[in-house]
Design an enzyme around this catalytic site. Structure first.
Site, short mmCIF file in Angstrom:
data_model
loop_
_atom_site.label_atom_id
_atom_site.label_comp_id
_atom_site.label_asym_id
_atom_site.label_seq_id
_atom_site.Cartn_x
_atom_site.Cartn_y
_atom_site.Cartn_z
CB THR A 100 -0.89 0.02 1.26
OG1 THR A 100 -1.64 -1.19 1.31
CG2 THR A 100 -1.85 1.20 1.21
CE LYS A 175 -5.12 -0.87 1.47
NZ LYS A 175 -5.37 -2.10 2.15
CE LYS A 250 1.58 2.16 4.11
NZ LYS A 250 2.00 0.85 3.64
P1 NAD Z 1 5.69 -6.29 7.18
O1 NAD Z 1 6.50 -5.21 7.79
O2 NAD Z 1 5.33 -7.49 8.00
O3 NAD Z 1 6.45 -6.85 5.86
C1 NAD Z 1 7.24 -6.07 5.01
C2 NAD Z 1 8.51 -6.85 4.70
O4 NAD Z 1 9.28 -6.14 3.71
C3 NAD Z 1 9.43 -7.00 5.94
O5 NAD Z 1 9.64 -8.37 6.20
C4 NAD Z 1 10.71 -6.27 5.53
O6 NAD Z 1 11.88 -6.86 6.05
C5 NAD Z 1 10.65 -6.38 4.01
N1 NAD Z 1 11.46 -5.40 3.30
C6 NAD Z 1 11.54 -4.07 3.46
N2 NAD Z 1 12.38 -3.51 2.55
C7 NAD Z 1 12.86 -4.55 1.80
C8 NAD Z 1 13.78 -4.64 0.70
N3 NAD Z 1 14.38 -3.57 0.19
N4 NAD Z 1 14.03 -5.87 0.18
C9 NAD Z 1 13.43 -6.97 0.69
N5 NAD Z 1 12.55 -6.95 1.72
C10 NAD Z 1 12.28 -5.75 2.27
O7 NAD Z 1 4.40 -5.58 6.58
P2 NAD Z 1 3.02 -6.31 6.12
O8 NAD Z 1 2.04 -6.27 7.23
O9 NAD Z 1 3.37 -7.60 5.44
O10 NAD Z 1 2.51 -5.24 5.05
C11 NAD Z 1 3.09 -5.15 3.76
C12 NAD Z 1 2.29 -4.15 2.95
O11 NAD Z 1 0.93 -4.57 2.85
C13 NAD Z 1 2.26 -2.73 3.54
O12 NAD Z 1 2.38 -1.81 2.49
C14 NAD Z 1 0.90 -2.66 4.22
O13 NAD Z 1 0.39 -1.34 4.31
C15 NAD Z 1 0.06 -3.53 3.29
N6 NAD Z 1 -1.11 -4.17 3.92
C16 NAD Z 1 -0.99 -4.77 5.13
C17 NAD Z 1 -2.11 -5.37 5.71
C18 NAD Z 1 -2.01 -6.07 7.06
O14 NAD Z 1 -3.06 -6.37 7.65
N7 NAD Z 1 -0.82 -6.37 7.56
C19 NAD Z 1 -3.36 -5.34 5.05
C20 NAD Z 1 -3.44 -4.74 3.80
C21 NAD Z 1 -2.29 -4.15 3.24
#
Ligand code: NAD
Length: 305
Positions: A100, A175, A250
């Protein structure tokens, strides 16, 4: 079946990659966090030694990263970031970003990918970690019409629903519009319950009326912020997320940025963004569902006489 690179194997990306493996795709993954790699490996993802290594021999690159800065740095490469995915991939690779991010960042990422000789779509999701695990996410897709048939079968392996919302940035636009309504409606439903308490109504009585009257909405009937009426809502589980308050803050911040860019006068959305920012900041990293905002409404109300 496609060869897919999955970059960002966190709470969402981990189970999404696992569902791609389960659907028969060959998935090579990378994350900066070693634990995430270990979990992914257990679900059948082949772990690469770097992001560049992961994307160099595949047809499709999926990213699931924390935000827009991470996405742009990973695509273009930046100091201290293992990235430069666009330079490392074969020409003509399809880049699918499911994070997102700001609409402007999504469009900038798309333009960089196209400039580097690739194709790109934005495909953010709703449905949370449980939807990612169950493979029932809703994908909101911003894509050129030619790219959709390539992306759709892959997304379907992780989805309950895939909606084409328009050209590049269209998925992110849908979204944040949806989540602006969600934040505002959760706040409105929470205020109504606290007002009802002060006026002597039981939660159940108010729920029974509103859920079949014009106050009906998802924040009430699926995600009721008070314990009791909807047994599966986080209110019955001490407000464990669910959808964390920090993620709502966010997403509302992204909506505010889009409102600023477009000049739209959204007073309710703007107020919801302020309230959720303050709520998330006060939690200071404590994982709490966004529906726990009802407690803040109660706490901030004048003491009863
Ligand atoms: P998270 O922090 O658990 O996962 C993100 C991952 O990206 C981490 O493991 C981090 O180490 C990795 N990362 C960051 N930079 C990197 C790079 N350069 N190379 C490789 N890996 C890298 O977050 P999440 O909860 O999985 O959310 C991910 C996305 O999905 C966000 O944008 C969030 O807004 C969106 N989202 C989350 C949810 C939810 O309920 N968690 C729901 C809808 C959307």
């Amino acid at each position: 079946m496609s060869a897919v690179a999955f970059v960002g194997l966190g709470n969402m990306g981990g189970p999404m990659a696992a569902n791609l493996v389960a659907a028969g795709h060959e998935v090579v993954g990378f994350d900066l966090v070693p634990d995430a790699l270990t979990r992914a490996e257990r679900s059948g993802v082949r772990v690469a030694s770097s992001a560049a290594d992961a994307v160099s021999g595949v047809d499709v690159v999926i990213t699931m990263l924390p935000g827009g800065r991470h996405l742009l740095d990973a695509y273009r490469g930046a100091e201290g970031v293992d990235g430069g995915l666009l330079a490392a991939a074969r020409p003509g690779t399809l880049f699918v970003d499911c994070s997102t991010v700001d609409v402007a960042d999504a469009r900038a990422a798309n333009a960089s990918a196209v400039e580097a000789g690739h194709r790109a779509v934005d495909a953010p999701v709703s449905g949370g970690v449980s939807g990612a695990e169950a493979g029932t996410l809703t994908f909101m897709v911003g894509a050129e019409a030619d790219d959709l048939p390539v992306a759709e079968p892959l997304l379907s392996a992780m989805a309950g629903r895939v909606v084409h919302c328009g050209g590049p940035g269209g998925g992110q636009a849908a979204k944040i519009c949806n989540n602006m309504v969600l934040g505002a409606s959760m706040l409105a439903v929470s205020e109504a319950f606290v007002l009802g308490e002060r006026l002597g109504l039981t939660h159940q009585a108010l729920f029974d009326v509103m859920s079949t009257a014009s106050g009906q909405c998802w924040s009430l009937t699926t995600y009721c912020p008070v314990p009791g009426p909807v047994p599966t809502s986080p209110a019955n589980n001490d407000y464990k997320p669910g959808f964390a308050a920090r993620l709502m803050a966010k997403d509302l911040g992204l909506a505010m940025s889009a409102l600023e860019q477009t000049g739209v006068d959204a007073r309710i959305g703007g107020r919801a963004a302020e309230v959720y920012r303050a709520f998330a900041d006060a939690l200071d990293g404590e994982p709490r569902d966004f529906s726990a905002i009802v407690e803040t409404v109660r706490e901030r109300s004048r003491p009863e006489a």
